[in-house]
Design an enzyme around this catalytic site. Sequence first.
Site, short mmCIF file in Angstrom:
data_model
loop_
_atom_site.label_atom_id
_atom_site.label_comp_id
_atom_site.label_asym_id
_atom_site.label_seq_id
_atom_site.Cartn_x
_atom_site.Cartn_y
_atom_site.Cartn_z
N GLU A 74 0.82 -1.23 0.00
CA GLU A 74 0.00 0.00 0.00
C GLU A 74 0.85 1.27 0.00
O GLU A 74 0.56 2.22 -0.72
CB GLU A 74 -0.96 0.01 1.19
CG GLU A 74 -2.12 -0.97 1.07
CD GLU A 74 -1.76 -2.39 1.49
OE1 GLU A 74 -0.64 -2.59 2.03
OE2 GLU A 74 -2.58 -3.30 1.29
N HIS A 143 -11.05 -4.36 9.36
CA HIS A 143 -11.60 -4.25 8.01
C HIS A 143 -12.93 -3.51 7.99
O HIS A 143 -13.71 -3.67 7.05
CB HIS A 143 -11.83 -5.64 7.39
CG HIS A 143 -10.59 -6.41 7.09
ND1 HIS A 143 -9.79 -6.95 8.06
CD2 HIS A 143 -10.00 -6.71 5.91
CE1 HIS A 143 -8.77 -7.58 7.50
NE2 HIS A 143 -8.87 -7.44 6.20
#
Lengths: 341, 325
Positions: A74, A143
């Site tokens: 990322e 998440h």
Amino acid sequence: MTSTTLDPGAPTAGERDLTYSEAVREAIGQAMEADDRVFMLGEDIGVYGGAFGVSGDLFHRFGGERIRDTPISELGIVGAAVGAALAGMRPIVEIQFSDFTNQAMDQIVNQAAKIHYMLGGAASVPMVLRAPLGSGTGAAAQHSQSLEAWFAHVPGLKVVMPATPADAKGLLLSAIDDPNPVIFLEHKLLYRTSGPVPVEPLRVPLGRTAVHRRGADLTVVATGVMVSRALDAAAVLTDEGVDVSVLDPRTLTPLDDAPILEDVSRTGRALLVQEAPGHAGFTAEIAARITESPTLYRLLAPVRRLSGLDAPIPYAPQLERASVPQVDDIVDAALTLMKES
Amino acid sequence: MTSAPLADAGRARHALLTMWTIRRFEEAVDDLFARGLMHGTMHLSIGQEASATGACMALRSDDAITSTHRGHGHCIGKGADLTRMMAELLAKETGYCRGRGGSMHIADVATGNLGANGIVAGGIPIATGAALAYQLRGEDRVVACFFGDGAANEGAFHEAVNLAAIWKLPVVFICENNKYGMSFSTEKSMAVAHVADRASAYGIPGVTVDGNDVEAVHAAVADAVSRARSGAGPTLVENVTYRWKGHSKSDKNLYRTKEEIAEWRALDPIVRFEAVVQERGLLDEAAVQAVRDEAMQAMREAVRAANAAPDADPSDLLDAVFAPA
């Protein structure tokens, strides 16, 4: 979940129903057709079609150069987008879950947000970072977060939270056009909802609050998935004899507060609904703007915030539901607010 | 080696002038700080001038660089205007960043300098992304990415070098190994002997060179640049060098000895290259002295002009937060 779109600003000609994820995909495809500088990079966005299926067939339409699968990196891929933007491209980064932006925060906060300012305006970073946020999928604490207030607190970032398919398309096109870094937060529960979306690549400007309905008694301001919950609550409240407005700022930065202040001045009551934890959350900013303005003198009851619990999102479905506002919670909060005045 | 050394008088003079200009600029910065005439903080690269100079001379004018907190040399090597640099450090409206950036954020997009960076390893993914832009557009431009030995232990280094390797991006990763990440020595911070040893982990070439030898740096970077430009992908070049001054103005040099600093001062890249060019008969003593004088004059003029410029204006501090649509 119901899909409710009553945005009076949306055009009616040349529309058909699309899901929210189809609307995002259509915006990306139309932007890529119109501008060679636009490309997309992210994890599993190629043949796989994206973790939430958003990129879908874009890989087959545009090829692997422009729909670029990346390793699980990322920080690297957000940084690559920053560099590509500096070098004249218009990258769109997909981060699989907005929680994973934590892996990339240096590039988002220290680099993308500040480069234009630090360099005295000599360079800009026209990029879009798309990421799904929110709870409701049983994916638990790492998440399911709603981190929008973090980004909104960083000068130099624009922050967008579309609540309808039409807004998802129109706001994403504006975000891609924008010469600044834009954090584009898609609620994962909205991906399968559908609503009318214009065929043409019509832009919804950043910084324009949507008024979904106007009522006489109370103003609900909601973001993300809370917009449709607020509209469902509004229908219930109508049966209870309470007539509410539902407003969605759509972009947290820039924030179009004038319609909110105006509506609250009219109704005298403000209920601010977000999924994120309440402590230091974004609705606190809206509450502050109400109380810092002459709207304060028009209030018939204290401003009320309804937020997620100040806790991580838990796994078990009954715990997860209980952690963030549901339709019934909004109804109850509105009725309580009516009794306070 | 595909490139000749800096063997003609013109290139030798350019290399020497660039190194002297960096040295004089940073000595002036050091002096202005010491006298309380400069604000903030700064990181000097005195002793490391061969790295910036040799590397930038291997680039075309339309190639790009990303730089670091210790970036004055890279900016000057890539052709930045000394007066605008000095004006930035002196908090002037005419500085590269209008006083918004200071020493750590000088960029000059017009000369291909995509920016110094206050975050260790922050520029490495950005360099990779600029190289991706060039590759996507089919341009044969290259990015030279400067960073220090400390940055080679950041996750951003590993992620960005891996991306550049798998996509064969036109980027040259140039590690200026000056032996210390602030106070922490490379002997303590790495279990490999050389930063360049890490290249094999990404399937790219890695080379360690004497970073105080401007010709060695130039040759290694020129090879890496031609490899990048040909589409063969990135190279990791490690320039072993040494900073004479402390990490920043807070440094009391408690982590290294006077003897060690003296040993490296004896390897002064400028003194060494002056000897080389005179030995080869490229420049005589008078020509070398003329280079020194030119650098001194350029620095003095930059300080004079920057001091005369208007101070950065606080009346419109919000105007550059967002780029206008």
